[in-house]
Design an enzyme around this catalytic site. Structure first.
Site, PDB file in Angstrom:
ATOM      1  N   VAL A 178      36.396   4.146  31.879  1.00  0.00           N
ATOM      2  CA  VAL A 178      35.121   3.472  31.602  1.00  0.00           C
ATOM      3  C   VAL A 178      34.219   3.555  32.828  1.00  0.00           C
ATOM      4  O   VAL A 178      33.017   3.841  32.712  1.00  0.00           O
ATOM      5  CB  VAL A 178      35.351   2.014  31.173  1.00  0.00           C
ATOM      6  CG1 VAL A 178      34.011   1.320  30.918  1.00  0.00           C
ATOM      7  CG2 VAL A 178      36.207   1.946  29.908  1.00  0.00           C
ATOM      8  N   ASP A 179      34.765   3.327  34.006  1.00  0.00           N
ATOM      9  CA  ASP A 179      33.979   3.485  35.226  1.00  0.00           C
ATOM     10  C   ASP A 179      33.442   4.905  35.357  1.00  0.00           C
ATOM     11  O   ASP A 179      32.262   5.119  35.676  1.00  0.00           O
ATOM     12  CB  ASP A 179      34.839   3.170  36.455  1.00  0.00           C
ATOM     13  CG  ASP A 179      34.876   1.691  36.786  1.00  0.00           C
ATOM     14  OD1 ASP A 179      34.009   0.942  36.314  1.00  0.00           O
ATOM     15  OD2 ASP A 179      35.780   1.275  37.530  1.00  0.00           O
ATOM     16  N   LEU A 180      34.307   5.883  35.144  1.00  0.00           N
ATOM     17  CA  LEU A 180      33.893   7.277  35.306  1.00  0.00           C
ATOM     18  C   LEU A 180      32.834   7.661  34.276  1.00  0.00           C
ATOM     19  O   LEU A 180      31.841   8.328  34.609  1.00  0.00           O
ATOM     20  CB  LEU A 180      35.099   8.199  35.191  1.00  0.00           C
ATOM     21  CG  LEU A 180      36.150   8.030  36.292  1.00  0.00           C
ATOM     22  CD1 LEU A 180      37.387   8.865  35.993  1.00  0.00           C
ATOM     23  CD2 LEU A 180      35.578   8.415  37.645  1.00  0.00           C
TER      24      LEU A 180
ATOM     25  N   GLY B  22      29.594   6.164  35.257  1.00  0.00           N
ATOM     26  CA  GLY B  22      28.952   6.951  36.302  1.00  0.00           C
ATOM     27  C   GLY B  22      28.271   8.195  35.765  1.00  0.00           C
ATOM     28  O   GLY B  22      27.189   8.589  36.231  1.00  0.00           O
TER      29      GLY B  22
END
Length: 387
Positions: A182-184, A187
């Site tokens: 989810v973070d990636l 980004g």
């Protein structure tokens, strides 16, 4: 090539951890000048997220080190240590923002406003500024004031509800992915939004405030699983390594290890059946079409689970390659970076840091064919003019 596409664009990076730094690393890789503002005492939290660490050569003053986690998402940036919680520090950040094209931050809603570093305040001194806010839940709504982390959104956004072994199987239960997807993905969405905002600014002459939420990204990432639910009204179920819409499309154990069989259509299935010595399966009404195979997957899986251990991985894959049957290996990281195709594509690269020496990194997939020098991740406050 794209490696200098953003030359002349100045990015002020107030973000930490992964989602924001992944975005700003993309911008740096594309040629932007990225200045990372870090806390004077400890810097970005991920500087301490180890082991493993890359240590400086023995005898280096101060014994600096870089964590593997920090290295993965901070290539190509300058680091300056500023405490924006002080009037002097806030003034320094405002001075940097006055000259910036893009500002990226991932603080809780309202945090930067207390120091005059919110979008409204900085827009007043730099109307062309593209101001990107990354938060857990967005800039508004009943949960806007709450923090959030990747793991939380893998569950809250639905991903973990259909990831893992099905009920009744060994190890049954929800499962997170092995990397912060989810973070990636946040980004990457953020990178696209920044590029679009810069393009829009060419015609409007003004910047904008971008509101990117991890929850929004987590929901969007469900992709076909979300569409399947919206079309059918049925919650997707955990299916282990099996695909929800294609079969057989999962991991099987051979005589000496595992491989991935990835059958995407009926023609591929017929070729697989011939290779496996079971041509009759392609004519069996239970398995002749993809929809039928999905409906009779337990029976099909039982047959294939019995057949695969009769040959080695090498024997299966040689036959698959010769007959156009899609398959894939399951590599360790060591095997990934030793693979000839990975090496040919130059996916492992090394940057030279004046203090740390050789810093290994993974090439940005957008920069295929670029073999120019890389700028390594910075030490804390490395680019302060006083250093």
């Amino acid at each position: 090539m794209l490696h200098r596409a953003l030359q002349g664009i100045r990015v002020l990076d107030l973000s930490r951890i992964l989602a924001g730094p992944w975005c700003t690393q993309n911008l740096a890789d594309l040629g932007a000048e990225v200045t990372k503002v870090e806390h004077p005492r400890h810097g970005d939290d991920t500087r301490g997220w180890g082991p493993p660490y890359l240590d400086a050569p023995a005898g280096t003053e101060g014994d600096p080190r870089l964590s593997g986690y920090f290295i993965c998402c901070n290539r190509g940036k300058r680091s300056v240590a500023i405490d924006y919680g002080t009037p002097e520090g806030a003034a320094q950040v405002r001075a940097l923002a006055r000259e910036a094209d893009v500002l990226v931050e991932n603080y809780k809603v309202g945090t930067l406003g207390r120091y005059g570093l919110d979008y409204a305040s900085l827009k007043a001194i730099n109307p062309r500024l593209v101001y990107l806010s990354i938060t857990g839940f967005g800039q508004d709504g009943p949960m806007a004031d709450k923090p959030g982390y990747d793991y939380v959104f893998q569950g809250m956004g639905g991903l973990m509800s259909y990831t893992g072994q099905p009920d009744g199987a060994p190890g049954a239960g929800p499962l997170r992915t092995g990397v912060a997807v989810v973070d990636l993905s946040t980004g990457m969405y953020a990178t696209s939004a920044v590029l679009a905002a810069l393009y829009q600014r060419q015609s409007t002459g003004v910047g904008t405030h971008l509101d990117i939420a991890l929850l929004d990204v987590a929901v969007a990432m469900n992709a076909n699983q979300a569409a399947n639910y919206l079309v059918s009204g049925q919650n997707p179920q955990r299916s282990g390594n099996a695909h929800p819409n294609c079969a057989p499309y999962e991991v099987f154990r051979c005589a000496d290890g595992h491989l991935i069989l990835a059958i995407g259509n009926d023609g591929q299935f017929a070729r697989f059946c011939a290779v496996a010595g079971m041509p009759e399966l392609a004519q069996d009404p239970r398995f002749a079409t993809n929809s039928a195979r999905i409906g009779h997957l337990p029976a099909l899986r039982a047959l294939l689970t019995e057949r695969f251990p009769t040959r080695t991985r090498a024997a299966w894959t040689e036959a698959f390659d010769a007959n156009g049957v899609p398959w894939g290996p399951i590599h360790t990281m060591e095997e990934v970076f030793a693979h000839p195709q990975v090496q040919h594509r130059g996916l492992m690269q090394v940057a030279e840091h004046p203090v740390m020496g050789r810093v290994p990194m993974v090439r940005n997939p957008m920069l295929a064919g670029h073999d120019g020098p890389l700028v390594p991740p910075p030490l804390l406050d490395e680019h302060n003019a006083a250093n």
